[in-house]
Motif scaffolding. Structure first.
Motif: not given
Lengths: 259, 270
Positions: B200-204
């Motif tokens: 998974s890749s997450q950006t916030h």
């Protein structure tokens, strides 16, 4: 029933059986009657006629205050609405004991078992669960259990009851011989090995101290660090090694308690 | 499940079953007799998401479900004999118009929020038990493997953007029951369940600018009902309803997601 009919019935049951497996292996459904009460930043769902419904004005006031305090202490900008389900009893919520709760930040929701009286313990529970949502949305996913469970208690408001940082600093001094090393609490493999109150309060006390002393910016840089990265990223964020900060924190709590 | 979907799926099933039952008695089909299909389909897919706090059975899921829907497109190549089948499937689905659903209310989330799923699978299925109990009923088992890309893009008030994408590889077992007159009309129900591993890749992009990659794993299952019937020459009409669910667990992030997908398409059969 003829043999042929039994065969057709068995065939018809095959997809139903498969569908049942889908349901059993999935998450629980919310059942029964609920009533929603909405304020500026919360939609609180309660069972009609319960203690939680009778306490809605006070609980709403607590949570709205907490919402503002969490945003202010960590310089967040979150302005969405949080949904909270307030269960009247543990068994209704599928829990083993009262005064427990869970946050579901990605869907901006939480559950809590809301039993009498309206005291500091209940305020802390509700504030902690609401904070799971506010902090996740504001800061993203926490990298460690220390951060995920410590931070929601570290920023609990003390406007109505002294269950936030002042309680945590005092607790730290009174339990000085029980405190686990922070390097262990930052290790998710060791977190579960400590009694829950010790792990939660120690983490929360340390994080409250960091926010009070250094402000929110270094904490934001540390928030997503995993266990493997924690010590290195702590030193980068705070300009001092973790063990030195740990000693300073304990001295700070002792001084606060004496005062 | 939306009752309109269930009705549509059952309608397709009944039409195909009636057609299958109306076919002449099957000729003995040798194992060397094969059929190749090309299929394109389009329809509608729903999306549902709940975060999970406590795993186990039953899982402790959020009281709020994030749901929406949108178009689904599919393509398929299949080569089969009566006793076995190889199938390559590609699916694209995009859900928008997302809403929060609780037991008492329904609240729209920002209009730009959306979920996308792109899935490619290979499915091998064998039908070792034929004409079980009644003529034309075959029971099958199989294995499915595939790659999936999922993304969920959210905006939290006032302007906090969060997006996550996952690349998933999985393997699953399949149990199936097929009724019909192979190689003509047929109706099949299949349950697929297996394991998957995901990156998974997450950006916030809110206050902290966190950008994180992490591994996770979990379980998935699909319940599929599909049918086909001939309409002219080499051309068949196909319909498929899939009720899918995944459960994903990774460090400090666990969720359950589901989709319902109803598609209709045209098959070219050789």
């Amino acid at each position: 029933m003829s043999a042929e009919r039994r065969r057709y019935l068995a065939i018809a049951l095959l997809p139903l059986l498969a569908g049942a497996c889908q349901s059993v292996l999935g998450p629980t459904e919310i059942e029964g009657e609920w009533q929603a009460y909405t304020s500026a930043h919360f939609s609180l769902h309660v069972r009609p006629g319960t203690f939680a419904e009778q306490s809605i004005p006070t609980i709403t006031e607590w949570l709205e205050d907490q919402y503002a305090v969490s945003n202010a202490r960590l310089a967040l900008t979150y302005s969405g609405r949080v949904t909270g389900l307030l269960y009247p009893a543990a068994e209704d919520a599928g829990r083993t004991f009262d005064r427990s709760g869970t946050g579901y930040p990605e869907t901006e929701s939480f559950k809590a078992v809301c039993t009498a009286p309206l005291d500091g313990g209940l305020l802390h529970l509700l504030a902690h669960e609401a904070n799971h949502v506010i902090l996740w949305v504001g800061l993203g996913r926490a990298g460690t259990s220390l951060m995920r469970e410590g931070l929601p208690s570290a920023v609990v408001s003390e406007r109505f009851h002294p269950v936030g940082p002042s309680f945590l600093y005092d607790w730290t001094t009174r339990n000085a011989t029980r405190l686990p090393p922070l390097i262990d609490l930052a290790d998710d493999d060791k977190w579960e090995g400590y009694p829950q109150d010790v792990a939660y309060n120690t983490s929360a006390s340390f994080l409250a101290y960091l926010i009070e002393t250094y402000g929110p910016d270094p904490l934001k840089r540390l928030h997503g660090a995993t266990s493997a990265e924690f010590v290195r990223r702590f030193e980068q964020a705070y300009g001092r090694p973790l063990d030195r900060a740990e000693a300073e924190w304990k001295a700070f709590c002792a001084a606060r308690s004496r005062a | 499940m939306d009752p309109r979907w269930l009705s549509a799926a059952l309608g397709v099933a009944l039409i195909v079953a009636a057609e299958a039952a109306a076919q002449p008695a099957p000729q003995p089909a040798g194992s060397s007799e094969t059929r190749s299909d090309w299929n394109v389909s389009a329809g509608y897919s729903t999306f549902a998401f709940r975060d999970i706090a406590i795993t186990g059975i039953p899982m402790d899921g959020s009281p709020t479900s994030l749901e929406g829907g949108g178009p689904a497109l599919g393509g398929r190549y299949e080569r089969s004999s009566r006793g076995r089948r190889h199938r390559f499937d590609v699916t694209f689905a995009r859900a928008s118009g997302l809403e929060y659903l609780t037991t008492v209310d329904r609240t729209p989330v920002p209009a730009g929020d959306h979920a996308v799923r792109v899935e490619g699978t290979y499915d091998y299925r064998a039908y070792p038990a034929r004409d079980v109990a009644i003529s034309g009923l075959d029971l099958g088992v199989g294995v499915q493997t595939g790659l999936t890309w999922r993304s969920l893009s959210r905006r939290y008030a006032p302007a906090i953007d969060h997006s996550r994408s996952e690349r998933e590889a999985g393997v699953a077992g399949v149990a199936a029951a097929r009724f019909g007159r192979w190689p003509r009309a047929e109706l099949e129900v299949a349950w697929t369940a297996g394991l998957a591993i995901a990156r998974s890749s997450q950006t916030h992009t809110g206050d902290s600018g966190v950008d994180v990659d992490y591994w996770g794993g979990g379980w998935r299952s699909d319940l599929a009902l599909e049918g086909r019937l001939p309409i002219a020459g080499h051309t068949h009409l196909g319909g498929r309803y899939v009720l899918g669910r995944i459960w994903r667990m990774s460090n400090h992030h666990t969720y359950s997601s589901g989709h319902g997908q109803l598609t209709f398409g045209v098959l070219y059969v050789r």
